[in-house]
Design a protein around this motif. Structure first.
Motif, PDB file in Angstrom:
ATOM      1  N   SER A 163      -2.315   1.860  -0.135  1.00 41.06           N
ATOM      2  CA  SER A 163      -1.938   3.190  -0.605  1.00 41.06           C
ATOM      3  C   SER A 163      -0.673   3.690   0.094  1.00 41.06           C
ATOM      4  CB  SER A 163      -3.097   4.166  -0.365  1.00 41.06           C
ATOM      5  OG  SER A 163      -2.743   5.468  -0.745  1.00 41.06           O
ATOM      6  N   LEU A 164      -0.589   3.440   1.397  1.00 43.56           N
ATOM      7  CA  LEU A 164       0.589   3.872   2.160  1.00 43.56           C
ATOM      8  C   LEU A 164       1.835   3.130   1.694  1.00 43.56           C
ATOM      9  CD1 LEU A 164       1.677   5.603   4.504  1.00 43.56           C
ATOM     10  CD2 LEU A 164       1.226   3.644   6.017  1.00 43.56           C
ATOM     11  N   LYS A 167       3.097   4.543  -1.554  1.00 38.97           N
ATOM     12  CA  LYS A 167       3.737   5.838  -1.332  1.00 38.97           C
ATOM     13  C   LYS A 167       5.125   5.671  -0.707  1.00 38.97           C
ATOM     14  CE  LYS A 167       3.017  10.115   1.371  1.00 38.97           C
ATOM     15  NZ  LYS A 167       4.077   9.905   2.388  1.00 38.97           N
ATOM     16  N   GLU A 171       9.081   6.207  -2.090  1.00 41.37           N
ATOM     17  CA  GLU A 171       9.948   7.230  -1.503  1.00 41.37           C
ATOM     18  C   GLU A 171      11.270   6.673  -0.977  1.00 41.37           C
ATOM     19  OE1 GLU A 171       7.738   9.168   1.541  1.00 41.37           O
ATOM     20  OE2 GLU A 171       6.329  10.145   0.158  1.00 41.37           O
TER      21      GLU A 171
END
Length: 493
Positions: A163-164, A167, A171
């Motif tokens: 998940s990190l 993300k 970004e």
């Protein structure tokens, strides 16, 4: 109304159609030549370095959530190694991208030649759960340094890190060229149905075969890093305390044995085995205390399925009576104590599959040289280790043991040497990466020959005469004397 809202906010399913659309989108980006420029590659490497440097606490927390990984291990074996990969690529990229000069022969005289590294296209990287940050992004470094577009599929068994990554990559990185797809078997299967220009997979041999089968449909090349049973041969007459400490940190200090290059079993002589066991016991107690199940310096087992698999290996009738240290387990917290087993049966389960956990069998032989035949009788491992002061034994080890990599008088450290290729052989994998080898792994080495219009020899054109045949054979043979003789016979043509 509530049902309508739920339908609208439901997470879209990443199916084969979505995978096809993603592949086409990235292929269009690659076709635009955007990723080929030096500037784009540098910008993405810098972004990846910034991603890592600016988010260290979040990365450490994710790794702790997924594996209870100690912060030191997260910093040293994942974060720092990824940073170093980025820095090396940034430093060397211009040199890596330069065409390599190649020699030409008299048959193409006058001419020059070079080897041009060009990006393959769109790369699929399928990562592993045991080092979920490093093993996800380290291949990405090579792929973008080589000028490719990338799809990264992190492991669903490390959900916090997955998940990190989704993300942070969204970004920091160029989303038109580099994407993350989360999910499990269905999502991976959808991705594997697509045509890629290379697939990089880190994991086990069973899934490796599935990946290779899917790749074969499109004649897609693969880089497979698959692990295996990495042996440690221990000779007598060594600094036993240092050897024991290095074996321990390679086995239990690397994710509690959940590492592809962790020592899988030890081979030593019957006479030396008791001394080795005693030394391992002392150092394990020094490192992890009297109750290692409570140690904060040991990772937990990744999930209940892997915990059950390891307990099955440990509780097999052929094995259970061979435990000389450890064996304690905590099912609730998914912890197994460092466990040493002596003289287990060679036909036991623990000796016939990769352990990938905190269990370490010790096999004994009469003479240490016999260990090499024992290793070579099985499948080729990803790594093999030898502890000895015997020069001839070192030479014999390097000459006769086939493995992805070898280390003498330590374990696992070859992973940290960027000038060495890292990869397997046989069932432990194919292809290699790290440092320039990563750049090469995701590049096509294109042969280029340059000629002018001068020196156009009629000997290569019809009509084909005996004289021309003699001269061409001499040119191909490369001997100056043969060429002179052929030239002297030219009037007979």
């Amino acid at each position: 109304m509530a049902v309508e809202e739920e339908k609208q906010t439901a997470k879209p399913v990443f199916d084969e159609e979505a995978a096809s659309a993603l592949a086409k989108e990235l292929r269009a980006t690659f076709a635009s030549a955007k990723t080929r420029s030096y500037q784009w590659r540098v910008s993405q490497l810098k972004s990846l370095l910034k991603l890592t440097t600016s988010n260290e606490p979040a990365i450490v927390d994710a790794l702790r959530s997924d594996l209870s990984k100690p912060e030191l291990e997260s910093q040293v074996y994942e974060i720092s190694m990824l940073k170093n990969s980025c820095k090396l690529a940034l430093k060397e990229l211009r040199n890596w991208m330069k065409p390599e000069k190649a020699k030409t022969s008299i048959t193409t005289f006058p001419s020059s030649a070079e080897i041009v590294s060009e990006p393959l296209g769109v790369i699929l990287i399928i990562s592993a759960w045991n080092y979920p940050f490093l093993l996800s992004l380290d291949p990405v470094v090579g792929a973008i340094a080589a000028g490719n577009a990338v799809v990264l599929k992190p492991s669903e068994l490390a959900p916090a890190t997955s998940s990190l990554l989704a993300k942070l990559v969204g970004e920091y990185m160029d989303s038109s060229s580099i994407r993350v797809v989360e999910g499990a078997v269905a999502e991976t299967s959808a991705l594997l149905e697509q045509k890629w220009d290379k697939i990089c997979y880190t994991g086990n041999g069973r899934v490796g075969r599935i990946v290779m089968t899917s790749a074969a449909k499109h004649l897609t090349p693969v880089l497979l890093e698959l692990g295996g049973k990495s042996p440690v041969v221990v000779d007598s007459g060594i600094n036993l305390q240092v050897a024991a400490r290095r074996i321990i940190v390679g086995k239990w200090g690397c994710n509690n044995g959940q590492a592809c290059i962790a020592p899988d079993y030890i081979v030593t002589t019957k006479d030396f085995a008791p001394k080795l066991v005693d030394s391992l016991k002392r150092e394990l107690e020094n490192f992890y205390g009297n109750n290692p199940l409570e140690s904060k310096d040991l990772s937990r087992i990744v999930n209940s399925n892997h915990f059950a698999r390891l307990i099955k290996l440990l509780d097999e009738d052929k094995v259970s009576g061979k435990i000389v240290l450890g064996g304690e387990r905590d099912k609730t917290n998914l912890r197994i104590a460092p466990t040493i087993l002596l003289d287990v049966s060679r036909d036991s389960l623990i000796m016939n599959e990769e352990i990938f956990g905190p269990l370490l069998p010790i096999l004994t032989v009469d003479r240490v040289e016999e260990s090499f035949d024992l290793i070579n009788s099985g499948t080729k491992p990803l790594a093999a280790y030898l502890f000895t002061n015997n020069k001839k034994l070192k030479e014999h080890f390097v000459r006769t043991v086939s493995a992805g990599g070898l280390v003498v008088n330590d374990t696992t450290i070859h992973l940290a040497v960027p000038s060495l290729p890292f990869g397997g052989v046989g069932e432990s994998g194919m292809g290699a990466y790290h440092g320039k080898f990563s750049f090469d792994a995701f590049s096509h080495k294109k042969a280029v020959v340059y000629r002018g219009f001068a020196g156009d020899a009629s000997v290569r054109y019809p009509p084909y005469t005996k004289g021309k045949l003699r001269l061409l054979k001499a040119l191909i043979g490369g001997g100056i004397l043969s060429i002179i003789r052929a030239l002297f016979g030219w009037s007979k043509a």
